[in-house]
Design a protein around this motif. Structure first.
Motif, PDB file in Angstrom:
ATOM      1  N   VAL A 171       0.832  -1.209   0.000  1.00 45.75           N
ATOM      2  CA  VAL A 171       0.000   0.000   0.000  1.00 45.75           C
ATOM      3  C   VAL A 171       0.864   1.254   0.000  1.00 45.75           C
ATOM      4  O   VAL A 171       0.614   2.206  -0.760  1.00 45.75           O
ATOM      5  N   VAL A 172       1.886   1.263   0.842  1.00 45.90           N
ATOM      6  CA  VAL A 172       2.781   2.430   0.902  1.00 45.90           C
ATOM      7  C   VAL A 172       3.500   2.608  -0.442  1.00 45.90           C
ATOM      8  O   VAL A 172       3.623   3.730  -0.950  1.00 45.90           O
ATOM      9  N   GLY A 173       3.972   1.509  -1.025  1.00 47.55           N
ATOM     10  CA  GLY A 173       4.637   1.602  -2.321  1.00 47.55           C
ATOM     11  C   GLY A 173       3.712   2.109  -3.408  1.00 47.55           C
ATOM     12  O   GLY A 173       4.107   2.934  -4.245  1.00 47.55           O
ATOM     13  N   TRP A 174       2.468   1.641  -3.410  1.00 44.38           N
ATOM     14  CA  TRP A 174       1.485   2.084  -4.399  1.00 44.38           C
ATOM     15  C   TRP A 174       1.218   3.575  -4.257  1.00 44.38           C
ATOM     16  O   TRP A 174       1.208   4.315  -5.254  1.00 44.38           O
ATOM     17  N   LEU A 175       1.032   4.027  -3.024  1.00 42.18           N
ATOM     18  CA  LEU A 175       0.761   5.444  -2.793  1.00 42.18           C
ATOM     19  C   LEU A 175       1.950   6.314  -3.177  1.00 42.18           C
ATOM     20  O   LEU A 175       1.789   7.391  -3.763  1.00 42.18           O
ATOM     21  N   ALA A 176       3.160   5.859  -2.854  1.00 46.88           N
ATOM     22  CA  ALA A 176       4.357   6.636  -3.175  1.00 46.88           C
ATOM     23  C   ALA A 176       4.520   6.787  -4.687  1.00 46.88           C
ATOM     24  O   ALA A 176       4.898   7.858  -5.180  1.00 46.88           O
ATOM     25  N   ALA A 177       4.223   5.726  -5.430  1.00 45.29           N
ATOM     26  CA  ALA A 177       4.379   5.779  -6.881  1.00 45.29           C
ATOM     27  C   ALA A 177       3.293   6.602  -7.556  1.00 45.29           C
ATOM     28  O   ALA A 177       3.532   7.241  -8.581  1.00 45.29           O
TER      29      ALA A 177
END
Length: 491
Positions: A171-177
């Protein structure tokens, strides 16, 4: 004596890794643009989850969350509407891999069987990523996550937290990208248009056939990127109006680029120079963070010879993948990846190596290349990179650093890997090797000998991976054969 064409083709393939030119080409550093954006996204995502895990006193789970955060490294340069879907597929794969890995660990499944299961997982993941054109670290990350889950989990009750950790990381990776879509929604399309223009300008120095083909392909790709970015939804909000206005300008730029290419192809007196000068200015403007060059109307070529892509309608995301999912070549690639992964892992077990899944990952990384030439090149790069990266890792692991210094190093190496991945895979692997070892050692006492073990496992993986690739090579795969020669001569 006559030998079958298949035999000769395989023999030529097996000789390719021994050629001096093959090794020389493996160390070429290529130019790459827009390398900072993805590196920053990956660095931010990793930093967030590692700090959170450290503050909660869960260093090992923080490492697993950091693996999930690597979702942000996939789908580089895709328009955001498509990128979100791609990362959702990768994220789902990460979670599934962790569920499988933790179950294997909790059930105390023997390593030989674990290798089979994770090899099948790699083949399926590689097949799906290829069908949906998802670029990035590839299926090897899923196997890394599954292996981490297996090593951590020793009971069914312990399965939950690694799964939760990787979900948080995804989730954090998706939001950051995806965050930049809020202020630069057309950034990937601007870059695609700039690259298309750059490819056309390159023809002025060398107009060889392959470069012309690449220029036309990049025009189609840029047009598709712009179309996908705005979608079909039209609203009256100021943001939507501005988005469509900017997209229209990008379409006009592509119209002008196509007209300039047509003029170049039809003239022999250098009359295209003014058009190319304008394109160079447009490219420079597109490389900036904000602002899109204004074009009132494209020039009209005297003799149009480029098919316009103005009304190109890209296939739907799922529709485009359906044909690839059933394509014989794609299935063949998945099967040989799974076979190479399993054979490498079994060989590592047979040799008594401590981390056989690293051999499996070495074979997977090599087989992610679509051609045999790419497989050999990646094998050489991964092996040399692992050797050099292991030297760095030995020094770091010898220091027995605590959690927080390790976090700093993991983030630095991750960012370095993303900065270098498009330039040369050897350089990337030099950064990835210590990063992976440090991440594996978070919360445990991983000694310097682990770095040496990784080199041995990688050697097994790339050698077996290359052999499997050579034996299973398609007859149409001939990129490794030097121009002017043929593998069909009789001996």
């Amino acid at each position: 004596m006559t030998t079958s064409p298949r035999f000769r083709h395989t023999g030529t393939a097996l000789a390719h890794p021994l050629a001096r030119s093959t090794w020389r080409d493996a160390f070429i550093v290529r130019p790459a643009d827009a390398i900072f954006t993805t590196a920053i996204k990956v660095g931010i995502a990793a930093t967030v989850v590692l700090i959170a895990g450290g503050l909660l006193g869960q260093p090992q789970l923080a490492g697993m969350a950091a693996l999930g955060a690597l979702t942000s490294a996939f789908g580089r340069y895709q328009p955001y509407r498509r990128l979100g879907r791609m990362m959702a597929i990768v994220g789902a794969g990460m979670v599934i891999a962790m569920v499988i890995g933790t179950f294997l660990g909790a059930a105390a499944v023997p390593m030989m069987i674990q290798i089979v299961v994770l090899s099948v997982l790699a083949g399926l993941a590689g097949h799906i990523f290829l069908a949906f054109r998802i670029s990035g670290p590839g299926a090897v990350i899923l196997v890394f996550a599954a292996g981490a889950g297996s090593g951590y989990t020793h009971s069914y009750a312990a399965m939950l937290w690694p799964i939760v950790a990787i979900i948080i990381g995804v989730v954090v990776g998706w939001l950051a990208a995806m965050a930049p879509v809020l202020w630069v929604p057309l950034a990937p399309s601007r870059l695609a248009v700039a690259r298309a223009i750059a490819n056309i300008l390159r023809l002025e120095a060398d107009d060889a056939g392959p470069l012309r083909t690449a220029a036309k392909a990049s025009l189609r790709s840029a047009r598709e990127s712009v179309t996908v970015s705005v979608g079909t939804v039209h609203t009256s909000t100021s943001r939507s109006v501005r988005l469509h206005q900017n997209a229209d300008q990008l379409h006009l730029l592509l119209d002008e680029a196509e007209a300039a290419l047509a003029l170049f192809e039809s003239s022999s007196d250098g009359s295209y120079s003014e058009a190319f000068g304008r394109l160079a200015q447009h490219e420079s403007e597109l490389r900036k963070i904000h602002g899109i060059p204004t074009v009132s109307a494209p020039m009209t070529p005297a003799v149009p010879s480029v098919d316009s892509t103005r009304h190109l309608v890209p296939k739907g995301f799922v529709e485009a993948a359906k044909a690839e999912l059933t394509a014989r070549a794609s299935i063949h690639q998945a099967l040989r990846m799974a076979a190479a992964a399993a054979l490498s892992g079994w060989a590592a077990v047979g040799l008594g190596l401590e981390h056989p899944l690293w051999a499996t990952m070495g074979a997977i990384a090599a087989l992610q290349g679509l051609s045999y030439a790419t497989t050999v090149q990646r094998s050489i790069q991964r092996l040399v990179g692992n050797v050099l990266g292991a030297i760095v890792a030995v020094g770091i692991l010898s220091l027995a650093l605590g959690f927080w210094p390790s976090v700093v190093l993991v983030v630095i190496f991750q960012v370095l890997a993303e900065l270098l991945v498009l330039k040369n895979y050897t350089l990337t692997t030099i950064a990835v090797t210590p990063m992976a070892l440090i991440m594996t050692g978070l919360g445990t006492n991983l000694g310097p000998d682990a770095a040496l073990s990784r080199v041995a496992d990688t050697l097994v993986g790339v050698v077996i991976g290359t052999i499997v690739a050579a034996v299973s090579i398609s007859h149409s795969d001939r990129q490794h054969i030097p121009a002017g020669t043929t593998s069909s001569k009789q001996s």
